[in-house]
Design an enzyme around this catalytic site. Structure first.
Site, PDB file in Angstrom:
ATOM      1  N   CYS A  45       0.820  -1.222   0.000  1.00  0.00           N
ATOM      2  CA  CYS A  45       0.000   0.000   0.000  1.00  0.00           C
ATOM      3  C   CYS A  45       0.855   1.275   0.000  1.00  0.00           C
ATOM      4  O   CYS A  45       1.688   1.466   0.889  1.00  0.00           O
ATOM      5  CB  CYS A  45      -0.899  -0.021   1.234  1.00  0.00           C
ATOM      6  SG  CYS A  45      -1.697   1.560   1.559  1.00  0.00           S
ATOM      7  N   TRP A  79      -8.291  -7.125   5.157  1.00  0.00           N
ATOM      8  CA  TRP A  79      -6.874  -7.442   5.434  1.00  0.00           C
ATOM      9  C   TRP A  79      -6.771  -8.532   6.491  1.00  0.00           C
ATOM     10  O   TRP A  79      -7.434  -8.457   7.524  1.00  0.00           O
ATOM     11  CB  TRP A  79      -6.137  -6.205   5.947  1.00  0.00           C
ATOM     12  CG  TRP A  79      -6.020  -5.085   4.950  1.00  0.00           C
ATOM     13  CD1 TRP A  79      -6.584  -3.853   5.046  1.00  0.00           C
ATOM     14  CD2 TRP A  79      -5.268  -5.084   3.731  1.00  0.00           C
ATOM     15  NE1 TRP A  79      -6.233  -3.085   3.963  1.00  0.00           N
ATOM     16  CE2 TRP A  79      -5.431  -3.807   3.142  1.00  0.00           C
ATOM     17  CE3 TRP A  79      -4.472  -6.030   3.075  1.00  0.00           C
ATOM     18  CZ2 TRP A  79      -4.836  -3.464   1.926  1.00  0.00           C
ATOM     19  CZ3 TRP A  79      -3.873  -5.683   1.871  1.00  0.00           C
ATOM     20  CH2 TRP A  79      -4.060  -4.417   1.310  1.00  0.00           C
ATOM     21  N   ARG A 113     -14.446   1.913   6.356  1.00  0.00           N
ATOM     22  CA  ARG A 113     -13.452   1.109   5.629  1.00  0.00           C
ATOM     23  C   ARG A 113     -12.390   0.578   6.590  1.00  0.00           C
ATOM     24  O   ARG A 113     -12.012   1.249   7.545  1.00  0.00           O
ATOM     25  CB  ARG A 113     -12.728   1.965   4.592  1.00  0.00           C
ATOM     26  CG  ARG A 113     -13.558   2.400   3.443  1.00  0.00           C
ATOM     27  CD  ARG A 113     -12.733   3.341   2.566  1.00  0.00           C
ATOM     28  NE  ARG A 113     -11.667   2.651   1.863  1.00  0.00           N
ATOM     29  CZ  ARG A 113     -10.524   3.224   1.481  1.00  0.00           C
ATOM     30  NH1 ARG A 113     -10.283   4.482   1.763  1.00  0.00           N
ATOM     31  NH2 ARG A 113      -9.613   2.534   0.816  1.00  0.00           N
ATOM     32  N   ILE A 114     -11.906  -0.603   6.293  1.00  0.00           N
ATOM     33  CA  ILE A 114     -10.825  -1.194   7.092  1.00  0.00           C
ATOM     34  C   ILE A 114      -9.550  -0.994   6.283  1.00  0.00           C
ATOM     35  O   ILE A 114      -9.273  -1.774   5.359  1.00  0.00           O
ATOM     36  CB  ILE A 114     -11.070  -2.703   7.323  1.00  0.00           C
ATOM     37  CG1 ILE A 114     -12.489  -2.975   7.819  1.00  0.00           C
ATOM     38  CG2 ILE A 114     -10.010  -3.293   8.242  1.00  0.00           C
ATOM     39  CD1 ILE A 114     -12.810  -2.410   9.184  1.00  0.00           C
ATOM     40  N   THR A 115      -8.807   0.041   6.604  1.00  0.00           N
ATOM     41  CA  THR A 115      -7.643   0.379   5.776  1.00  0.00           C
ATOM     42  C   THR A 115      -6.342   0.331   6.576  1.00  0.00           C
ATOM     43  O   THR A 115      -6.341   0.396   7.801  1.00  0.00           O
ATOM     44  CB  THR A 115      -7.793   1.800   5.189  1.00  0.00           C
ATOM     45  OG1 THR A 115      -7.969   2.732   6.268  1.00  0.00           O
ATOM     46  CG2 THR A 115      -8.984   1.900   4.243  1.00  0.00           C
ATOM     47  N   VAL A 116      -5.264   0.245   5.840  1.00  0.00           N
ATOM     48  CA  VAL A 116      -3.922   0.464   6.389  1.00  0.00           C
ATOM     49  C   VAL A 116      -3.439   1.790   5.824  1.00  0.00           C
ATOM     50  O   VAL A 116      -3.868   2.162   4.726  1.00  0.00           O
ATOM     51  CB  VAL A 116      -2.947  -0.665   5.971  1.00  0.00           C
ATOM     52  CG1 VAL A 116      -3.189  -1.911   6.753  1.00  0.00           C
ATOM     53  CG2 VAL A 116      -2.990  -0.935   4.468  1.00  0.00           C
ATOM     54  N   GLU A 131      -5.219   7.787   9.149  1.00  0.00           N
ATOM     55  CA  GLU A 131      -4.994   8.615   7.956  1.00  0.00           C
ATOM     56  C   GLU A 131      -3.491   8.855   7.807  1.00  0.00           C
ATOM     57  O   GLU A 131      -2.873   9.545   8.630  1.00  0.00           O
ATOM     58  CB  GLU A 131      -5.773   9.935   8.091  1.00  0.00           C
ATOM     59  CG  GLU A 131      -5.445  10.980   7.042  1.00  0.00           C
ATOM     60  CD  GLU A 131      -5.480  10.445   5.621  1.00  0.00           C
ATOM     61  OE1 GLU A 131      -6.496   9.847   5.218  1.00  0.00           O
ATOM     62  OE2 GLU A 131      -4.460  10.601   4.907  1.00  0.00           O
ATOM     63  N   TYR A 182      -5.054   5.827  -9.163  1.00  0.00           N
ATOM     64  CA  TYR A 182      -6.233   5.013  -8.845  1.00  0.00           C
ATOM     65  C   TYR A 182      -7.428   5.483  -9.674  1.00  0.00           C
ATOM     66  O   TYR A 182      -8.217   4.677 -10.161  1.00  0.00           O
ATOM     67  CB  TYR A 182      -6.583   5.105  -7.354  1.00  0.00           C
ATOM     68  CG  TYR A 182      -5.650   4.297  -6.477  1.00  0.00           C
ATOM     69  CD1 TYR A 182      -5.965   2.994  -6.105  1.00  0.00           C
ATOM     70  CD2 TYR A 182      -4.449   4.833  -6.024  1.00  0.00           C
ATOM     71  CE1 TYR A 182      -5.118   2.249  -5.301  1.00  0.00           C
ATOM     72  CE2 TYR A 182      -3.591   4.097  -5.232  1.00  0.00           C
ATOM     73  CZ  TYR A 182      -3.919   2.803  -4.871  1.00  0.00           C
ATOM     74  OH  TYR A 182      -3.069   2.065  -4.091  1.00  0.00           O
TER      75      TYR A 182
HETATM   76  N1  LIG Z   1      -6.789   7.786   3.484  1.00  0.00           N
HETATM   77  C1  LIG Z   1      -6.150   6.595   3.781  1.00  0.00           C
HETATM   78  C2  LIG Z   1      -6.258   5.631   2.626  1.00  0.00           C
HETATM   79  C3  LIG Z   1      -5.528   4.368   2.872  1.00  0.00           C
HETATM   80  C4  LIG Z   1      -5.971   3.294   1.878  1.00  0.00           C
HETATM   81  O1  LIG Z   1      -6.772   3.530   0.971  1.00  0.00           O
HETATM   82  N2  LIG Z   1      -5.419   2.079   2.051  1.00  0.00           N
HETATM   83  C5  LIG Z   1      -5.812   0.976   1.203  1.00  0.00           C
HETATM   84  C6  LIG Z   1      -4.613   0.197   0.757  1.00  0.00           C
HETATM   85  S1  LIG Z   1      -3.633   1.076  -0.410  1.00  0.00           S
HETATM   86  C7  LIG Z   1      -6.684   0.022   1.983  1.00  0.00           C
HETATM   87  O2  LIG Z   1      -6.387  -0.312   3.114  1.00  0.00           O
HETATM   88  N3  LIG Z   1      -7.737  -0.464   1.361  1.00  0.00           N
HETATM   89  C8  LIG Z   1      -8.611  -1.443   1.923  1.00  0.00           C
HETATM   90  C9  LIG Z   1     -10.047  -1.186   1.630  1.00  0.00           C
HETATM   91  O3  LIG Z   1     -10.378  -0.123   1.097  1.00  0.00           O
HETATM   92  O4  LIG Z   1     -10.835  -2.080   1.927  1.00  0.00           O
HETATM   93  C10 LIG Z   1      -4.709   6.906   4.130  1.00  0.00           C
HETATM   94  O5  LIG Z   1      -4.037   7.576   3.358  1.00  0.00           O
HETATM   95  O6  LIG Z   1      -4.291   6.487   5.192  1.00  0.00           O
END
Ligand SMILES: N[C@@H](CCC(=O)N[C@@H](CS)C(=O)NCC(=O)O)C(=O)O
Length: 315
Positions: A45, A79, A113-116, A131, A182
């Site tokens: 990521c 994830w 959303r579950i993000t890294v 963030e 993207y």
């Molecule tokens: N705004 C967030 C965006 C992070 C983001 O989009 N991470 C993606 C990976 S590149 C993610 O975890 N996506 C999982 C999902 O959307 O389910 C940041 O910059 O921290």
């Protein structure tokens, strides 16, 4: 890394992050401490990559440990932790199977959303921030008492006198490059693709010319703006050019951008944050709507990244 949402006009929109707190000496709860905070990351990521870079540049490896999720994102579970895969780890803090459980521990009603990346507080068992733009500022300024060296604690990648300029270039780079790739790759109509492709390459052309007489984005000083551009540039030839159809040209074929990229890639701390296996598999295998066969291309040859760069000539 699935698509967030695509609006009616075929444009891709990235949703806002949910946890937006900070760590600071003035904070009633989240005080800077060594060993108290943890980062959840994915080496694929580009947003997590920013945090990984700031962590090593500030010498915080022993202060903030990391857990590395599986580079392949399974849409049904989100994830997950796959410690048996090379370069991935268990959840070192909570021993969970899925990152979603970390979010639910912080907020049992969480539906976002579950993000890294995720910056997690082990003491209160809550997410401080998810963030990346804010996490890197926290790492830049809040842990200076704990950096490995005095030089690293003195280094400020977001200095007061450059903040306005940094913010300005960050927002252009984010809109058209970091998120622009993207928007190009996830476009659902020819028109949306065309618009974003044009903006992306217009901005790369601008950066190419800017870097002809500026060593870094802000001139002589390496700043947060460079830390935010690098993760996109390093993924460009390997992933975005093919997978996201951002294929007017590769970074390799921009003289200044390629030399700038080589310089950053060859910086020892930054180099160890780059894992091309994780990067390529993360995109080509996770995003099966764009790449249904999930075949990961062998090329291109990225050997040029290790060749000499000419950036010392730019004063
Ligand atoms: N705004 C967030 C965006 C992070 C983001 O989009 N991470 C993606 C990976 S590149 C993610 O975890 N996506 C999982 C999902 O959307 O389910 C940041 O910059 O921290």
């Amino acid at each position: 890394m699935p698509k967030n949402q695509t609006e009616k006009d075929g444009q891709y929109t990235r949703k806002e992050s949910s946890f937006r707190d900070t760590v600071s000496k003035d904070h009633p709860v989240y005080q800077p401490e060594s060993g108290r905070y943890h980062l959840y990351v994915c080496f694929g990521c580009p947003f997590a990559h920013r945090a990984l870079i700031m962590r090593v540049l500030k010498g915080l490896e022993d202060v903030i440990d990391i857990s590395v999720v599986d580079y392949v994102l399974d849409r049904s579970t989100g994830w997950k932790f796959s410690p048996n895969k090379d370069g991935c780890t268990v959840d070192k803090v909570n021993n969970f199977e899925y990152l979603k459980q970390v979010y639910l521990l912080s907020n049992p009603n969480y539906e976002g959303r579950i993000t890294v990346p995720v910056l997690f507080d082990k003491k209160t068992k809550t997410i401080v921030n998810n963030e990346s733009a804010e996490i890197i500022r926290i790492l830049n300024s809040s842990f200076n008492d704990f950096c490995k060296t005095k030089e690293q604690s003195d280094l400020d990648y977001y200095p007061k006198e450059l903040q306005t300029e940094i913010d300005k270039i960050n927002s252009r780079v984010y809109e058209n490059v970091n998120n622009g790739v993207y928007k190009t790759g996830f476009a659902q109509t020819q028109e949306a693709y065309d618009i974003n492709y044009i903006k992306l390459f217009e901005t790369l052309d601008y950066l190419e010319s800017h870097l002809s007489n500026n060593r870094y984005l802000l001139g002589k000083q390496f700043t947060e703006a460079d830390i935010r551009l690098f993760p996109t540039l390093i993924r460009f030839d390997a992933v975005y050019f093919g997978h996201f159809k951002a294929n007017r040209q590769q970074i390799k074929d921009f003289p200044n951008l390629s030399n700038y990229l080589k310089e950053l890639y060859q910086m020892e701390p930054i180099n160890k944050t780059v894992n091309f296996h994780h990067i390529k598999n993360s995109y080509y295998v996770s995003m099966s709507d764009i790449n249904p066969t999930k075949i990961v291309p062998n090329g291109p040859d990225l050997g040029y990244l290790n060749e000499n760069h000419n950036r010392l000539d730019i004063k």
